[in-house]
Design an enzyme around this catalytic site. Structure first.
Site, PDB file in Angstrom:
ATOM      1  N   CYS A  74       5.970   7.922   1.705  1.00 42.91           N
ATOM      2  CA  CYS A  74       6.249   8.091   3.142  1.00 42.91           C
ATOM      3  C   CYS A  74       7.677   8.556   3.434  1.00 42.91           C
ATOM      4  O   CYS A  74       7.907   9.280   4.404  1.00 42.91           O
ATOM      5  CB  CYS A  74       5.945   6.794   3.886  1.00 42.91           C
ATOM      6  SG  CYS A  74       6.464   5.317   3.015  1.00 42.91           S
ATOM      7  N   HIS A 134      10.264   5.566   9.478  1.00 35.46           N
ATOM      8  CA  HIS A 134      11.342   5.727   8.497  1.00 35.46           C
ATOM      9  C   HIS A 134      12.326   6.777   9.021  1.00 35.46           C
ATOM     10  O   HIS A 134      11.915   7.843   9.501  1.00 35.46           O
ATOM     11  CB  HIS A 134      10.792   6.220   7.159  1.00 35.46           C
ATOM     12  CG  HIS A 134      10.039   5.191   6.378  1.00 35.46           C
ATOM     13  ND1 HIS A 134       9.914   3.875   6.759  1.00 35.46           N
ATOM     14  CD2 HIS A 134       9.362   5.307   5.195  1.00 35.46           C
ATOM     15  CE1 HIS A 134       9.205   3.222   5.841  1.00 35.46           C
ATOM     16  NE2 HIS A 134       8.854   4.066   4.899  1.00 35.46           N
TER      17      HIS A 134
HETATM   18  N1  LIG Z   1       2.666   1.486   4.266  1.00 39.82           N
HETATM   19  C1  LIG Z   1       3.166   2.693   4.118  1.00 39.82           C
HETATM   20  O1  LIG Z   1       4.084   3.138   4.837  1.00 39.82           O
HETATM   21  C2  LIG Z   1       2.637   3.582   3.070  1.00 39.82           C
HETATM   22  C3  LIG Z   1       3.057   4.905   3.113  1.00 39.82           C
HETATM   23  C4  LIG Z   1       2.652   5.765   2.121  1.00 39.82           C
HETATM   24  C5  LIG Z   1       1.821   5.314   1.124  1.00 39.82           C
HETATM   25  N2  LIG Z   1       1.393   4.039   1.105  1.00 39.82           N
HETATM   26  C6  LIG Z   1       0.477   3.675   0.031  1.00 39.82           C
HETATM   27  O2  LIG Z   1      -0.840   3.554   0.600  1.00 39.82           O
HETATM   28  C7  LIG Z   1      -1.580   2.580  -0.131  1.00 39.82           C
HETATM   29  C8  LIG Z   1      -2.070   1.504   0.836  1.00 39.82           C
HETATM   30  O3  LIG Z   1      -0.925   0.886   1.409  1.00 39.82           O
HETATM   31  P1  LIG Z   1      -0.998  -0.118   2.643  1.00 39.82           P
HETATM   32  O4  LIG Z   1       0.413  -0.178   3.112  1.00 39.82           O
HETATM   33  O5  LIG Z   1      -2.082   0.256   3.590  1.00 39.82           O
HETATM   34  O6  LIG Z   1      -1.412  -1.495   1.882  1.00 39.82           O
HETATM   35  P2  LIG Z   1      -2.142  -2.800   2.465  1.00 39.82           P
HETATM   36  O7  LIG Z   1      -1.871  -2.960   3.908  1.00 39.82           O
HETATM   37  O8  LIG Z   1      -1.780  -3.892   1.538  1.00 39.82           O
HETATM   38  O9  LIG Z   1      -3.728  -2.475   2.285  1.00 39.82           O
HETATM   39  C9  LIG Z   1      -4.324  -2.394   1.011  1.00 39.82           C
HETATM   40  C10 LIG Z   1      -5.796  -1.986   1.128  1.00 39.82           C
HETATM   41  O10 LIG Z   1      -6.331  -1.857  -0.178  1.00 39.82           O
HETATM   42  C11 LIG Z   1      -7.497  -2.689  -0.290  1.00 39.82           C
HETATM   43  N3  LIG Z   1      -7.596  -3.225  -1.636  1.00 39.82           N
HETATM   44  C12 LIG Z   1      -6.685  -3.979  -2.303  1.00 39.82           C
HETATM   45  N4  LIG Z   1      -7.166  -4.297  -3.532  1.00 39.82           N
HETATM   46  C13 LIG Z   1      -8.403  -3.755  -3.627  1.00 39.82           C
HETATM   47  C14 LIG Z   1      -9.397  -3.731  -4.623  1.00 39.82           C
HETATM   48  N5  LIG Z   1      -9.232  -4.342  -5.804  1.00 39.82           N
HETATM   49  N6  LIG Z   1     -10.540  -3.064  -4.390  1.00 39.82           N
HETATM   50  C15 LIG Z   1     -10.736  -2.436  -3.205  1.00 39.82           C
HETATM   51  N7  LIG Z   1      -9.833  -2.404  -2.206  1.00 39.82           N
HETATM   52  C16 LIG Z   1      -8.668  -3.053  -2.411  1.00 39.82           C
HETATM   53  C17 LIG Z   1      -7.299  -3.774   0.713  1.00 39.82           C
HETATM   54  O11 LIG Z   1      -8.559  -4.339   1.035  1.00 39.82           O
HETATM   55  P3  LIG Z   1      -8.702  -5.881   1.529  1.00 39.82           P
HETATM   56  O12 LIG Z   1      -8.222  -5.908   2.953  1.00 39.82           O
HETATM   57  O13 LIG Z   1     -10.151  -6.127   1.385  1.00 39.82           O
HETATM   58  O14 LIG Z   1      -7.832  -6.696   0.610  1.00 39.82           O
HETATM   59  C18 LIG Z   1      -6.663  -2.994   1.865  1.00 39.82           C
HETATM   60  O15 LIG Z   1      -7.666  -2.311   2.580  1.00 39.82           O
HETATM   61  C19 LIG Z   1      -0.629   2.046  -1.213  1.00 39.82           C
HETATM   62  O16 LIG Z   1      -0.832   2.763  -2.407  1.00 39.82           O
HETATM   63  C20 LIG Z   1       0.750   2.362  -0.649  1.00 39.82           C
HETATM   64  O17 LIG Z   1       1.717   2.491  -1.647  1.00 39.82           O
HETATM   65  C21 LIG Z   1       1.769   3.156   2.074  1.00 39.82           C
END
Ligand SMILES: NC(=O)c1ccc[n+]([C@@H]2O[C@H](COP(=O)([O-])OP(=O)(O)OC[C@H]3O[C@@H](n4cnc5c(N)ncnc54)[C@H](OP(=O)(O)O)[C@@H]3O)[C@@H](O)[C@H]2O)c1
Length: 356
Positions: free
Chosen positions: A135, A262
């Site tokens: 991001c 950001h």
């Molecule tokens: N936040 C940001 O600004 C941002 C920006 C760019 C990239 N990212 C990337 O985007 C991705 C998601 O980030 P996020 O911030 O949305 O994280 P998050 O809020 O922690 O959400 C994680 C998601 O993944 C699911 N998940 C976790 N373990 C799993 C498994 N074993 N099998 C299936 N689903 C699973 C969770 O489902 P449950 O709810 O069922 O646990 C939830 O839907 C990450 O790789 C992160 O690095 C994030």
């Protein structure tokens, strides 16, 4: 011909939630109205939950190989290790995977796509996987890509001011909790250790330090020689997206007590001399970029004004006093929208436009 089916893997997370909202908004606005059915996928913990997308309620299903049956394009918004294991499973079943994690970004057989900068790389995907940048890098790319096309970027220095939501839903919840704990005590933040005393010695499980009433000069995890993962991503992913393998990059990534958005203070050096007014015009014409830059009216980009919106905002544009080849500017982007979900949605639309 029937419309393609889209899956959102990680539909319940911080990025996944934005993903559903953005897909719905774009379909309603007629911008990305290309999708037929939607399949919502998360961990078994969330199976059975009902979430809304395209104005319809859908039931979340647990991640499994069969969850990808009938899916054409899958947007992966899950942790790195889940993507690393499951994106190839989906790709083997013929699904075009657009992954938001860090698992495949630097793989030479996986394009790292920002539609405003390198759209043509989207069709060169031998693994069936397309990656999204992190991001912080993404927030800068539409602006730097446009300036690079005109002037030729050779060096980049950036200091980031990164929001709590960059650490996902856990980061959002943690910062709200910290605010609640420190609110009302006007002595905090004025004496050594006061904020730590209020928040506990560690300050936060998510950030490893107090974030409310503080700035934390570390975002990401530690890597070699004192750099962090976020700082290395800016360098490595920036080079790959812009197609400048020898771009000189240095950055310091800092976490600030902002929920969404950001920001980056950027010092960019080019091969040819720059002019601030000309640069402003280039940025005004650049797709995905909005210039907010009027010192006479106190207009500059800030997360408090821009969270929840799509553009990359650029302001404080000025030529470096001591170097006619360098521009200084302040860039703000919503880390959950362009920094994550919006860029994925745009790539998915590009894939359909160029024929799956
Ligand atoms: N936040 C940001 O600004 C941002 C920006 C760019 C990239 N990212 C990337 O985007 C991705 C998601 O980030 P996020 O911030 O949305 O994280 P998050 O809020 O922690 O959400 C994680 C998601 O993944 C699911 N998940 C976790 N373990 C799993 C498994 N074993 N099998 C299936 N689903 C699973 C969770 O489902 P449950 O709810 O069922 O646990 C939830 O839907 C990450 O790789 C992160 O690095 C994030």
């Amino acid at each position: 011909m029937s419309r393609p089916t889209i899956a959102v893997v990680g539909a319940t997370g911080a990025v996944g939630t934005q993903m559903l909202a953005i897909l719905t908004e774009r379909a309603e606005a007629g911008v990305g109205d290309v999708w037929g059915a939607a399949r919502l996928i998360a961990s078994p913990r969330s199976a059975g939950r009902r979430l809304s997308v395209f104005g319809r309620e859908e039931t979340v299903v647990a991640l499994s190989p069969e969850a990808f049956d009938g899916v054409d394009v899958a947007l992966f918004d899950v942790p790195d290790e889940v993507s690393a294991e499951w994106a190839p499973v989906a790709a083997e079943r013929g699904v075009v995977v657009i992954d938001k994690s860090g698992a495949f970004r630097m793989d030479p057989r996986v394009p790292l796509v920002v539609p405003e900068v390198n759209p043509d790389t989207v069709t060169d995907r031998p693994k069936g996987i397309i990656a999204n940048a992190n991001c912080t890098t993404l927030a800068m790319m539409p602006a730097l890509g446009a300036l690079h096309r005109e002037y030729g970027l050779v060096k980049l220095f950036a200091a980031s001011y990164q929001a709590a939501s960059g650490a996902g839903q856990a980061g959002i919840d943690d910062l709200y909790d910290q605010y609640e704990t420190v609110a009302g005590d006007r002595t905090l933040g004025q004496t050594p250790g006061g904020v730590r005393k209020a928040l506990g010695e560690k300050g936060s499980e998510v950030f490893g330090a107090p974030l409310a009433m503080n700035v934390v000069p570390k975002a990401g995890s530690w890597k070699e020689d004192g750099w962090t993962s976020e700082e290395l991503k800016i360098r490595n992913e920036g080079r790959k997206i812009l197609g400048i393998p020898d771009l000189a990059v240095s950055s310091t990534c800092v976490r600030v007590p902002v929920l969404v958005g950001h920001s980056l203070a950027v010092h960019a050096t080019f091969a040819s001399e720059v002019d601030a007014d000309a640069a402003r015009k280039i940025l005004e014409a650049a797709p995905g970029v909005t210039v907010l830059d009027d010192p006479s009216r106190e207009i500059y980009p800030m997360p408090a004004d821009t969270a929840g919106t799509d553009p990359t905002y650029v302001g404080r544009i000025r030529r470096a006093i001591d170097d006619p080849y360098s521009l200084d500017m302040f860039i703000v982007g919503d880390n959950l929208r362009k920094g994550a979900a919006l860029n994925s949605a745009q790539i998915a639309e590009l894939v359909v436009e160029r024929g799956l």
